[in-house]
Scaffold this motif. Sequence first.
Motif, PDB file in Angstrom:
ATOM      1  N   TYR A 104       0.818  -1.223   0.000  1.00  0.00           N
ATOM      2  CA  TYR A 104       0.000   0.000   0.000  1.00  0.00           C
ATOM      3  C   TYR A 104       0.852   1.273   0.000  1.00  0.00           C
ATOM      4  CZ  TYR A 104      -2.814   3.799   1.922  1.00  0.00           C
ATOM      5  OH  TYR A 104      -3.390   5.033   2.152  1.00  0.00           O
ATOM      6  N   PRO A 105       1.770   1.480   0.965  1.00  0.00           N
ATOM      7  CA  PRO A 105       2.569   2.713   0.910  1.00  0.00           C
ATOM      8  C   PRO A 105       3.465   2.803  -0.322  1.00  0.00           C
ATOM      9  CG  PRO A 105       3.346   1.270   2.673  1.00  0.00           C
ATOM     10  CD  PRO A 105       2.050   0.710   2.189  1.00  0.00           C
ATOM     11  N   ILE A 106       3.976   1.655  -0.791  1.00  0.00           N
ATOM     12  CA  ILE A 106       4.802   1.675  -2.008  1.00  0.00           C
ATOM     13  C   ILE A 106       3.977   2.170  -3.189  1.00  0.00           C
ATOM     14  CG2 ILE A 106       6.009   0.226  -3.691  1.00  0.00           C
ATOM     15  CD1 ILE A 106       6.853  -1.552  -1.304  1.00  0.00           C
ATOM     16  N   SER A 107       2.760   1.653  -3.311  1.00  0.00           N
ATOM     17  CA  SER A 107       1.867   2.087  -4.394  1.00  0.00           C
ATOM     18  C   SER A 107       1.540   3.567  -4.268  1.00  0.00           C
ATOM     19  CB  SER A 107       0.571   1.273  -4.366  1.00  0.00           C
ATOM     20  OG  SER A 107      -0.358   1.756  -5.318  1.00  0.00           O
ATOM     21  N   ALA A 108       1.246   4.018  -3.030  1.00  0.00           N
ATOM     22  CA  ALA A 108       0.910   5.427  -2.804  1.00  0.00           C
ATOM     23  C   ALA A 108       2.056   6.346  -3.235  1.00  0.00           C
ATOM     24  CB  ALA A 108       0.578   5.651  -1.330  1.00  0.00           C
ATOM     25  N   VAL A 109       3.279   5.934  -2.921  1.00  0.00           N
ATOM     26  CA  VAL A 109       4.464   6.734  -3.279  1.00  0.00           C
ATOM     27  C   VAL A 109       4.645   6.788  -4.803  1.00  0.00           C
ATOM     28  CG1 VAL A 109       6.986   6.790  -3.174  1.00  0.00           C
ATOM     29  CG2 VAL A 109       5.663   6.367  -1.098  1.00  0.00           C
ATOM     30  N   VAL A 110       4.576   5.630  -5.446  1.00  0.00           N
ATOM     31  CA  VAL A 110       4.774   5.572  -6.904  1.00  0.00           C
ATOM     32  C   VAL A 110       3.711   6.393  -7.634  1.00  0.00           C
ATOM     33  CG1 VAL A 110       4.741   4.057  -8.918  1.00  0.00           C
ATOM     34  CG2 VAL A 110       5.947   3.346  -6.841  1.00  0.00           C
ATOM     35  N   LEU A 111       2.460   6.252  -7.213  1.00  0.00           N
ATOM     36  CA  LEU A 111       1.367   6.982  -7.867  1.00  0.00           C
ATOM     37  C   LEU A 111       1.483   8.486  -7.633  1.00  0.00           C
ATOM     38  CD1 LEU A 111      -1.483   4.484  -6.972  1.00  0.00           C
ATOM     39  CD2 LEU A 111      -0.702   5.013  -9.278  1.00  0.00           C
ATOM     40  N   THR A 112       1.905   8.875  -6.438  1.00  0.00           N
ATOM     41  CA  THR A 112       2.101  10.304  -6.150  1.00  0.00           C
ATOM     42  C   THR A 112       3.201  10.884  -7.027  1.00  0.00           C
ATOM     43  OG1 THR A 112       1.388   9.978  -3.856  1.00  0.00           O
ATOM     44  CG2 THR A 112       2.594  11.995  -4.345  1.00  0.00           C
ATOM     45  N   ILE A 113       4.270  10.119  -7.223  1.00  0.00           N
ATOM     46  CA  ILE A 113       5.357  10.559  -8.112  1.00  0.00           C
ATOM     47  C   ILE A 113       4.827  10.759  -9.528  1.00  0.00           C
ATOM     48  CG2 ILE A 113       7.510   9.812  -9.222  1.00  0.00           C
ATOM     49  CD1 ILE A 113       8.252   8.438  -6.563  1.00  0.00           C
ATOM     50  N   LEU A 114       3.940   9.875  -9.971  1.00  0.00           N
ATOM     51  CA  LEU A 114       3.343  10.015 -11.309  1.00  0.00           C
ATOM     52  C   LEU A 114       2.527  11.311 -11.429  1.00  0.00           C
ATOM     53  CD1 LEU A 114       2.137   6.385 -12.140  1.00  0.00           C
ATOM     54  CD2 LEU A 114       3.940   7.684 -13.297  1.00  0.00           C
ATOM     55  N   VAL A 115       1.718  11.611 -10.410  1.00  0.00           N
ATOM     56  CA  VAL A 115       0.916  12.839 -10.434  1.00  0.00           C
ATOM     57  C   VAL A 115       1.822  14.066 -10.470  1.00  0.00           C
ATOM     58  CG1 VAL A 115      -0.614  14.299  -9.055  1.00  0.00           C
ATOM     59  CG2 VAL A 115      -1.148  11.894  -9.359  1.00  0.00           C
ATOM     60  N   ILE A 116       2.858  14.050  -9.659  1.00  0.00           N
ATOM     61  CA  ILE A 116       3.810  15.179  -9.644  1.00  0.00           C
ATOM     62  C   ILE A 116       4.491  15.301 -11.002  1.00  0.00           C
ATOM     63  CG2 ILE A 116       5.972  16.024  -8.628  1.00  0.00           C
ATOM     64  CD1 ILE A 116       5.076  14.593  -6.006  1.00  0.00           C
ATOM     65  N   GLY A 117       4.846  14.161 -11.601  1.00  0.00           N
ATOM     66  CA  GLY A 117       5.481  14.174 -12.918  1.00  0.00           C
ATOM     67  C   GLY A 117       4.574  14.742 -13.992  1.00  0.00           C
ATOM     68  N   PHE A 118       3.306  14.336 -13.979  1.00  0.00           N
ATOM     69  CA  PHE A 118       2.348  14.873 -14.958  1.00  0.00           C
ATOM     70  C   PHE A 118       2.127  16.364 -14.747  1.00  0.00           C
ATOM     71  CE2 PHE A 118       0.913  10.445 -15.827  1.00  0.00           C
ATOM     72  CZ  PHE A 118       0.986  10.507 -17.209  1.00  0.00           C
ATOM     73  N   HIS A 119       2.111  16.794 -13.487  1.00  0.00           N
ATOM     74  CA  HIS A 119       1.961  18.225 -13.193  1.00  0.00           C
ATOM     75  C   HIS A 119       3.116  19.014 -13.799  1.00  0.00           C
ATOM     76  CE1 HIS A 119       0.934  21.877 -11.004  1.00  0.00           C
ATOM     77  NE2 HIS A 119       2.182  21.939 -10.563  1.00  0.00           N
ATOM     78  N   GLN A 120       4.333  18.502 -13.645  1.00  0.00           N
ATOM     79  CA  GLN A 120       5.494  19.175 -14.225  1.00  0.00           C
ATOM     80  C   GLN A 120       5.408  19.185 -15.745  1.00  0.00           C
ATOM     81  OE1 GLN A 120       7.913  20.839 -12.567  1.00  0.00           O
ATOM     82  NE2 GLN A 120       6.685  20.401 -10.744  1.00  0.00           N
ATOM     83  N   LEU A 121       4.910  18.096 -16.328  1.00  0.00           N
ATOM     84  CA  LEU A 121       4.733  18.034 -17.771  1.00  0.00           C
ATOM     85  C   LEU A 121       3.718  19.082 -18.244  1.00  0.00           C
ATOM     86  CD1 LEU A 121       5.297  16.588 -20.478  1.00  0.00           C
ATOM     87  CD2 LEU A 121       3.424  15.026 -19.913  1.00  0.00           C
ATOM     88  N   PHE A 122       2.628  19.242 -17.497  1.00  0.00           N
ATOM     89  CA  PHE A 122       1.607  20.235 -17.840  1.00  0.00           C
ATOM     90  C   PHE A 122       2.174  21.644 -17.782  1.00  0.00           C
ATOM     91  CE2 PHE A 122      -2.449  17.633 -16.671  1.00  0.00           C
ATOM     92  CZ  PHE A 122      -2.114  16.732 -17.664  1.00  0.00           C
TER      93      PHE A 122
END
Length: 301
Positions: A104-122
Amino acid sequence: MVGIAELLNEKEIIFPEITALAVGYMVAQKRSWKVNGKRMLLLITICATVGVLIVRYSGLALFPQMIIAFSFAQILFMFSGTTFAPFVSAIVLPVMKQTKSFIYPISAVVLTILVIGFHQLFLKMKIREDEEYIPVMLNSKDDIIDTALRIVCVAIVGFVAIYFNYKFIIAPPLLVAFTEFSRPRNKVRNKPIKTVLVITGCALVGSLSRYLLTIKLELPLTVSALIATLIMLLILTYTKMYMPPVGAITILSMIIPQSSVITYPLQIFVGSVVIILLSRVFFMWRQDKKLYEKEYELTAH
């Protein structure tokens, strides 16, 4: 997220609050919280991990575990330097689900990194404008009173909800919403009926999608999650009520016990009414009075 969870047959991968992060950090025209990517990741990591540790090692019943988790999150909120409330759900969700797996925490961390990455892309694509992050401190006397009052309110409502086995009245995304609604100058609580309708509508969309598509038609849960998310985004766009917690409320319906799918929208409705009433009765009047007094002093000077 849901597709990978189904493929690997591991539902602990599903982190509903990531939908809230996506709404608040990617979909909303303006960033929903005063936070930056580093602090967002750190807060989610800490809370997701602590939530699992509480379940694994506290040895307590569900109710005291919930209160410990919520209290920890509220104290952390005061000193986080942010107004980023979704990490409240990150710690409470594993407690409510009694999750002991560190997936669960591993998934939460990976998914949060993805959201931050997409935000930077935007930002690079000029889809969103960059906003300066200025740390905020929420540990004044008034903030401490607000924190204590939130904990007392959740303890009372939570005891009743868990006792009668309607625990989704205090669903983790609703606790995030309560934290945000009880903050000074919150505008959403000024539209109580519309707020409750949007929250309940998204819960209904999630439940109906899962019930009709996955339970009845036996389609993959991924299909239900996709359809529910699309409809949820349409609701937010049409109403212009970009409340991040409703994203998590929609996806949470995909991982609750099947026996709760039918009653889930009703429990969310009751919970949303309760948090709106609490936010207005115990927080808004006192906060507005304080703001009025401060503005009056500035004007007088």
